[in-house]
Design a protein around this motif. Structure first.
Motif, short mmCIF file in Angstrom:
data_model
loop_
_atom_site.label_atom_id
_atom_site.label_comp_id
_atom_site.label_asym_id
_atom_site.label_seq_id
_atom_site.Cartn_x
_atom_site.Cartn_y
_atom_site.Cartn_z
N PRO A 140 30.70 46.83 38.07
CA PRO A 140 30.96 45.64 38.88
C PRO A 140 29.84 45.34 39.87
N ASP A 186 36.34 41.94 30.33
CA ASP A 186 37.48 42.45 31.09
C ASP A 186 38.81 41.97 30.51
N GLY A 242 37.39 43.97 36.38
CA GLY A 242 36.93 42.73 36.97
C GLY A 242 37.44 42.53 38.38
N ASP A 296 37.56 44.74 40.58
CA ASP A 296 36.60 45.41 41.46
C ASP A 296 35.41 44.50 41.75
N ALA A 297 34.92 43.80 40.73
CA ALA A 297 33.81 42.86 40.93
C ALA A 297 34.23 41.72 41.85
N CYS A 343 38.36 36.11 37.03
CA CYS A 343 39.06 37.14 36.25
C CYS A 343 40.11 36.44 35.39
#
Length: 69
Positions: free
Chosen positions: A3, A23, A40, A42-43, A58
């Motif tokens: 991420p 993701d 995703g 986390d990103a 996401c």
């Protein structure tokens, strides 16, 4: 790609939105091989903490992304 790498790369390219394509693939064996680092979400959390980072989209499995989203 982790991420952190995805967010930094999109930011360096000047992207306004980062759409995470791998993701949303679910838990099939092929998808698990692609998703080696976290999710995703986390990103998205990393990008939210940075005021100049792109927005992270996401998407659930099967949903298409549109620019208006």
């Amino acid at each position: 790609m982790a991420p952190e790498q995805a967010v930094v790369g999109a930011k360096a390219l000047g992207a306004r939105v980062l759409v995470l394509v791998h993701d949303a693939m679910g838990d099939e064996p092929f998808a698990r091989a692609l998703r080696r680092h976290r999710s995703g979400a986390d990103a998205r959390d990393l990008a939210r903490a940075d005021p100049v980072a792109p927005r992270v989209a996401c998407l659930p499995t099967g949903r298409r992304w549109r620019y208006a989203d």
